[in-house]
Scaffold this motif. Structure first.
Motif, PDB file in Angstrom:
ATOM      1  N   LEU A  70       0.815  -1.218   0.000  1.00 43.46           N
ATOM      2  CA  LEU A  70       0.000   0.000   0.000  1.00 43.46           C
ATOM      3  C   LEU A  70       0.849   1.268   0.000  1.00 43.46           C
ATOM      4  N   GLY A  71       1.944   1.272   0.768  1.00 40.40           N
ATOM      5  CA  GLY A  71       2.775   2.464   0.868  1.00 40.40           C
ATOM      6  C   GLY A  71       3.828   2.496  -0.219  1.00 40.40           C
ATOM      7  N   LEU A  72       3.526   3.168  -1.319  1.00 38.08           N
ATOM      8  CA  LEU A  72       4.423   3.203  -2.472  1.00 38.08           C
ATOM      9  C   LEU A  72       4.817   4.638  -2.792  1.00 38.08           C
ATOM     10  N   PRO A  73       5.983   4.841  -3.399  1.00 33.04           N
ATOM     11  CA  PRO A  73       6.364   6.183  -3.848  1.00 33.04           C
ATOM     12  C   PRO A  73       5.452   6.656  -4.977  1.00 33.04           C
ATOM     13  N   GLY A  74       5.063   7.914  -4.926  1.00 34.49           N
ATOM     14  CA  GLY A  74       4.305   8.502  -6.029  1.00 34.49           C
ATOM     15  C   GLY A  74       2.810   8.383  -5.880  1.00 34.49           C
ATOM     16  N   ALA A  75       2.325   7.217  -5.574  1.00 34.40           N
ATOM     17  CA  ALA A  75       0.885   6.989  -5.397  1.00 34.40           C
ATOM     18  C   ALA A  75       0.715   5.751  -4.534  1.00 34.40           C
ATOM     19  N   SER A  76      -0.429   5.628  -3.899  1.00 34.68           N
ATOM     20  CA  SER A  76      -0.643   4.500  -2.998  1.00 34.68           C
ATOM     21  C   SER A  76      -1.023   3.244  -3.765  1.00 34.68           C
ATOM     22  N   GLY A  77      -0.847   2.112  -3.101  1.00 37.72           N
ATOM     23  CA  GLY A  77      -1.275   0.858  -3.694  1.00 37.72           C
ATOM     24  C   GLY A  77      -2.771   0.824  -3.931  1.00 37.72           C
ATOM     25  N   LEU A  78      -3.540   1.512  -3.080  1.00 27.87           N
ATOM     26  CA  LEU A  78      -4.988   1.555  -3.284  1.00 27.87           C
ATOM     27  C   LEU A  78      -5.345   2.242  -4.595  1.00 27.87           C
ATOM     28  N   GLU A  79      -4.557   3.234  -4.993  1.00 26.62           N
ATOM     29  CA  GLU A  79      -4.805   3.904  -6.275  1.00 26.62           C
ATOM     30  C   GLU A  79      -4.521   2.952  -7.438  1.00 26.62           C
ATOM     31  N   VAL A  80      -3.472   2.155  -7.322  1.00 29.36           N
ATOM     32  CA  VAL A  80      -3.178   1.149  -8.348  1.00 29.36           C
ATOM     33  C   VAL A  80      -4.331   0.166  -8.447  1.00 29.36           C
ATOM     34  N   LEU A  81      -4.805  -0.294  -7.294  1.00 28.40           N
ATOM     35  CA  LEU A  81      -5.920  -1.253  -7.257  1.00 28.40           C
ATOM     36  C   LEU A  81      -7.184  -0.642  -7.844  1.00 28.40           C
TER      37      LEU A  81
ATOM     38  N   GLY B 288      -8.950  -1.701   1.867  1.00 34.99           N
ATOM     39  CA  GLY B 288      -8.326  -2.520   0.836  1.00 34.99           C
ATOM     40  C   GLY B 288      -9.277  -3.527   0.235  1.00 34.99           C
ATOM     41  N   LEU B 289     -10.044  -4.194   1.079  1.00 33.18           N
ATOM     42  CA  LEU B 289     -10.989  -5.202   0.583  1.00 33.18           C
ATOM     43  C   LEU B 289     -12.136  -4.544  -0.182  1.00 33.18           C
TER      44      LEU B 289
ATOM     45  N   ASP C  14      -8.475  -9.153  -3.032  1.00 34.45           N
ATOM     46  CA  ASP C  14      -8.997 -10.498  -2.775  1.00 34.45           C
ATOM     47  C   ASP C  14      -8.532 -11.047  -1.434  1.00 34.45           C
ATOM     48  N   ASP C  15      -7.429 -10.511  -0.906  1.00 29.18           N
ATOM     49  CA  ASP C  15      -6.943 -10.927   0.405  1.00 29.18           C
ATOM     50  C   ASP C  15      -5.989  -9.855   0.909  1.00 29.18           C
ATOM     51  N   TYR C  16      -5.572  -9.994   2.182  1.00 33.24           N
ATOM     52  CA  TYR C  16      -4.817  -8.945   2.862  1.00 33.24           C
ATOM     53  C   TYR C  16      -3.936  -9.633   3.895  1.00 33.24           C
TER      54      TYR C  16
END
Length: 221
Positions: free
Chosen positions: A53-64, A91-92, A97-99
């Motif tokens: 979830l914590g990524l440079p530039g944008a969050s993992g939630l934005e990718v999802l 996230g869900l 699909d899982d966490y």
């Protein structure tokens, strides 16, 4: 060899997960930021995504979110140090699909991933049919007259998007946005190139151009 996208900005953990997944027989594409992940998801087909979830530039939630807005059904397992219930719920709800929370045991991560893959392959998704053309959205396969037709990832996404529109005309910008998201800068003729490839592989009648408006699926008869 089936491929998994690993999106993790910690180099040490990324190497450890790449090794663990490789030992299970999967090819791993490792991205360390959201931009790399978005590009990889457009250019390649994966059986699953392991997403921090914590990524440079944008969050993992934005990718999802971008994936699910494009109707990309690839299974996603979030891997993160965020252990609050609210984070898991977000996230869900966003389509994961899982966490699994860091730090985690290798064997548990692999078992959860296998379970996610089993559930995804067991999903019942209706086939889409048009004349003698058949699309399986879950398996991402296309057949015409009973013969499998190989399509690139973006060709398949364009075709599926048009079929899901059920005869409505979609503009070039709508199709381009489905492929790349609203922020991507791509060539003005990109969609036209993919449509040309679809016609070459599937026949001129599959995709119809409505001049000045966009594209739609051809008539049933």
């Amino acid at each position: 060899m089936e491929s998994i996208l690993l999106v993790e900005d910690d180099p040490m953990l990324g190497r450890a997960l790449t090794s663990a997944l490789g030992q299970e027989g999967w090819r791993v594409v490792h991205c360390m930021d959201a931009e790399c992940a978005r590009t990889a998801l457009v250019d390649h087909a994966f059986i699953a995504v392991l997403l921090d979830l914590g990524l440079p530039g944008a969050s993992g939630l934005e990718v999802l979110s971008t994936m699910r807005q494009r109707y990309d059904p690839t299974p996603v397992m979030i891997i993160t140090a965020r252990d609050q219930l609210s984070d898991r719920v977000r996230g869900l709800d966003a389509g994961a699909d899982d966490y699994i929370v860091k730090p985690f045991q290798r064997d548990e991560m692999l078992a959860r991933l296998r379970a996610v893959l089993r559930r995804s392959t067991g999903n019942v998704t209706p086939l889409l049919r048009w004349r003698d053309l058949e699309i399986d959205p879950a398996a991402r396969t296309v057949s015409r007259r009973g013969a499998r037709v190989g399509l690139a990832a973006n060709e398949f996404r364009i075709l599926l998007t048009l079929f899901e529109a059920k005869g409505r005309v979609l503009s070039r910008d709508q199709l381009q946005d489905r492929l790349y998201g609203g922020d991507a800068e791509v060539g003005s003729n990109t969609v036209a190139v993919y449509v040309h490839q679809l016609r070459r592989k599937l026949g001129e009648d599959v995709v119809v151009t409505e001049l000045g408006f966009g594209y739609r699926v051809g008539d049933e008869r």
